[in-house]
Design a protein around this motif. Sequence first.
Motif, PDB file in Angstrom:
ATOM      1  N   UNK A 238       0.877  -1.168   0.000  1.00 25.16           N
ATOM      2  CA  UNK A 238       0.000   0.000   0.000  1.00 25.16           C
ATOM      3  C   UNK A 238       0.912   1.215   0.000  1.00 25.16           C
ATOM      4  N   UNK A 239       1.011   1.934  -1.131  1.00 23.88           N
ATOM      5  CA  UNK A 239       1.956   3.052  -1.216  1.00 23.88           C
ATOM      6  C   UNK A 239       1.479   4.260  -0.412  1.00 23.88           C
ATOM      7  N   UNK A 240       2.435   5.109  -0.024  1.00 26.63           N
ATOM      8  CA  UNK A 240       2.101   6.258   0.812  1.00 26.63           C
ATOM      9  C   UNK A 240       2.062   7.572   0.049  1.00 26.63           C
ATOM     10  N   UNK A 241       2.856   7.702  -1.029  1.00 26.81           N
ATOM     11  CA  UNK A 241       2.957   8.952  -1.797  1.00 26.81           C
ATOM     12  C   UNK A 241       3.442  10.116  -0.944  1.00 26.81           C
ATOM     13  N   UNK A 242       4.222   9.820   0.083  1.00 28.31           N
ATOM     14  CA  UNK A 242       4.721  10.873   0.973  1.00 28.31           C
ATOM     15  C   UNK A 242       5.998  11.477   0.420  1.00 28.31           C
ATOM     16  N   UNK A 243       6.216  12.795   0.595  1.00 26.88           N
ATOM     17  CA  UNK A 243       7.458  13.424   0.125  1.00 26.88           C
ATOM     18  C   UNK A 243       8.670  13.043   0.962  1.00 26.88           C
ATOM     19  N   UNK A 244       8.443  12.518   2.167  1.00 25.79           N
ATOM     20  CA  UNK A 244       9.503  12.082   3.064  1.00 25.79           C
ATOM     21  C   UNK A 244       9.266  10.613   3.434  1.00 25.79           C
ATOM     22  N   UNK A 245      10.292   9.910   3.909  1.00 22.06           N
ATOM     23  CA  UNK A 245      10.096   8.513   4.330  1.00 22.06           C
ATOM     24  C   UNK A 245       9.079   8.396   5.453  1.00 22.06           C
ATOM     25  N   UNK A 246       8.302   7.316   5.402  1.00 19.66           N
ATOM     26  CA  UNK A 246       7.346   7.076   6.480  1.00 19.66           C
ATOM     27  C   UNK A 246       8.086   6.804   7.782  1.00 19.66           C
ATOM     28  N   UNK A 260      -0.827   6.476   7.661  1.00 21.70           N
ATOM     29  CA  UNK A 260       0.624   6.412   7.521  1.00 21.70           C
ATOM     30  C   UNK A 260       1.159   7.826   7.725  1.00 21.70           C
ATOM     31  N   UNK A 261       2.234   7.976   8.508  1.00 19.64           N
ATOM     32  CA  UNK A 261       2.692   9.316   8.876  1.00 19.64           C
ATOM     33  C   UNK A 261       4.175   9.518   8.567  1.00 19.64           C
ATOM     34  N   UNK A 262       4.488  10.701   8.056  1.00 21.79           N
ATOM     35  CA  UNK A 262       5.864  11.110   7.803  1.00 21.79           C
ATOM     36  C   UNK A 262       6.116  12.427   8.530  1.00 21.79           C
ATOM     37  N   UNK A 263       7.384  12.718   8.747  1.00 22.92           N
ATOM     38  CA  UNK A 263       7.734  13.961   9.433  1.00 22.92           C
ATOM     39  C   UNK A 263       8.042  15.039   8.400  1.00 22.92           C
ATOM     40  N   UNK A 264       7.350  16.168   8.506  1.00 21.59           N
ATOM     41  CA  UNK A 264       7.560  17.296   7.608  1.00 21.59           C
ATOM     42  C   UNK A 264       8.509  18.290   8.261  1.00 21.59           C
ATOM     43  N   UNK A 265       9.756  18.383   7.791  1.00 25.05           N
ATOM     44  CA  UNK A 265      10.693  19.330   8.395  1.00 25.05           C
ATOM     45  C   UNK A 265      10.216  20.776   8.313  1.00 25.05           C
ATOM     46  N   UNK A 266       9.571  21.134   7.193  1.00 27.64           N
ATOM     47  CA  UNK A 266       9.089  22.494   7.027  1.00 27.64           C
ATOM     48  C   UNK A 266       8.015  22.869   8.030  1.00 27.64           C
ATOM     49  N   UNK A 273       0.151  10.670   5.254  1.00 26.05           N
ATOM     50  CA  UNK A 273       0.376  10.456   3.822  1.00 26.05           C
ATOM     51  C   UNK A 273      -0.670   9.527   3.226  1.00 26.05           C
ATOM     52  N   UNK A 274      -1.395   8.836   4.075  1.00 30.57           N
ATOM     53  CA  UNK A 274      -2.408   7.874   3.612  1.00 30.57           C
ATOM     54  C   UNK A 274      -3.418   7.678   4.722  1.00 30.57           C
TER      55      UNK A 274
END
Length: 459
Positions: A238-246, A260-266, A273-274
């Motif tokens: 199941x892909x995440x399409x996140x700009x950063x690693x999950x 599914x969660x990724x950390x956004x530095x900005x 992400x999903x």
Amino acid sequence: MKLYSFIFLILLLTHGYCKSDFRTGSPLMLAVPVDYSAGFIGRAFLMDTNQRVPAFRVALSVEAFNGKYSCSLEVFLGDVKVWNSGHYSRFYTWDKCVLELTDDGDLRLMGPNEQVGWRTGTSGQGVERLEIQSSGNLVLVDTLNRIKWQSFNFPTDVMLWGQRLNVATRLTSFPSNSDSFYTFEIHHNKIALHLTSGKWNYSYWEFKPSYNRNITYVKVASKGLVLFSDEYKKIAQIPSQAPEPLRFLALGNSTGNLGFYFYSPGEGKFEAAFQALNTTCDLPLACKPYGICTFSNACSCMRGLMGEKSTNSNCSVGISGGFCGIISKPEMLELDGISSVLQNASKKVNVSKETCENLCLDDCTCAAALYSSGRGEKTQQRECHHYRLVMGVKQVEKGSGLSYMVKVPKGTRGSHGKSNVKKWVLIMVGVIDGLIILLVLGGLGYYSIQKRRENSTQH
């Protein structure tokens, strides 16, 4: 006492914050407030990974909950709690909360009088220290760095990057003010989200690999959730399409949704992400029992169910007790354009709607039935689903061939109709009475006019 707890917390943060392990012979303590204070949280961060932002941190925690204080060991990723020793069973204490790694290798949480509220059960296994790994796995290791216990084997509601779940494990979350709970489960042929209420269990989201391939375990990777087969080969993702690693997967406590969660530095925070379920009405507890989630994502009580007594906050007044053991036979209230998000209900095929209805009436544990006429479906198969719960009910387009039938006490179904009939009867009586009065007045007027004409003619 609160001052003492605060001072001790500061001392631990100052002297123990950058440690990566916790060894035998040095117990740590948090003081518990004498008086209960709602919302109180006292934490001592005793270890962290200190490798990347956000880092994993380990804390000893005292938290106010339902009039008492719980004592627990917790793991955080930044500000997100990803593991908790008291996730399934809280350890309530007073006076103090103590974390100790005994000389014989058992990690314990204790209260006054050496009361043990939680333990790893690793006595006599040569455990030397407690560590937090870069993956967020909290481990007990011996002198040869062999793992004797790990938090990854006791998942809560979060699954971290690199962590595995097999068919013997699951994620569980507990919504507040509810007797129900959610689970994310791994089956041999699918992964699924489940709602459990009492002794009844229903899935409300499923994902199956193609070609009916068996699943051995799932794993959170940088780009999504990966499913592996019996041969430990990747069979689906199941892909995440996140700009950063999950960084982790979580089962929401309030919604039961899987994200599914990724950390956004900005942004400096975790973002989703999903989401397995994208609309409110697809959530199993979007509305209270006997409530309907409408097209506008609002909750409405079932039409004609409880008349003027029903409210959006409680649509099941008089029904929540169930139907087993009652003397009078209940009846079914049929609702058009209504379906249920709950799956894997008991099913019968190629039966009539009347049979579906009667089968539910004859089973005291059946609370509702969903009948599909097969209209608009490829199989054209008539199906009857029986539910033990009236939850996860949502509005669908009319003409879909679905009929949702709810079991109600005798007389409930007709009360709505009878009240309308009564109103029409009153209206008709009023109209007829009005016509009679008009006729009488008209007759009197006509008689008066004729009398005057006769008198004028005689004179």
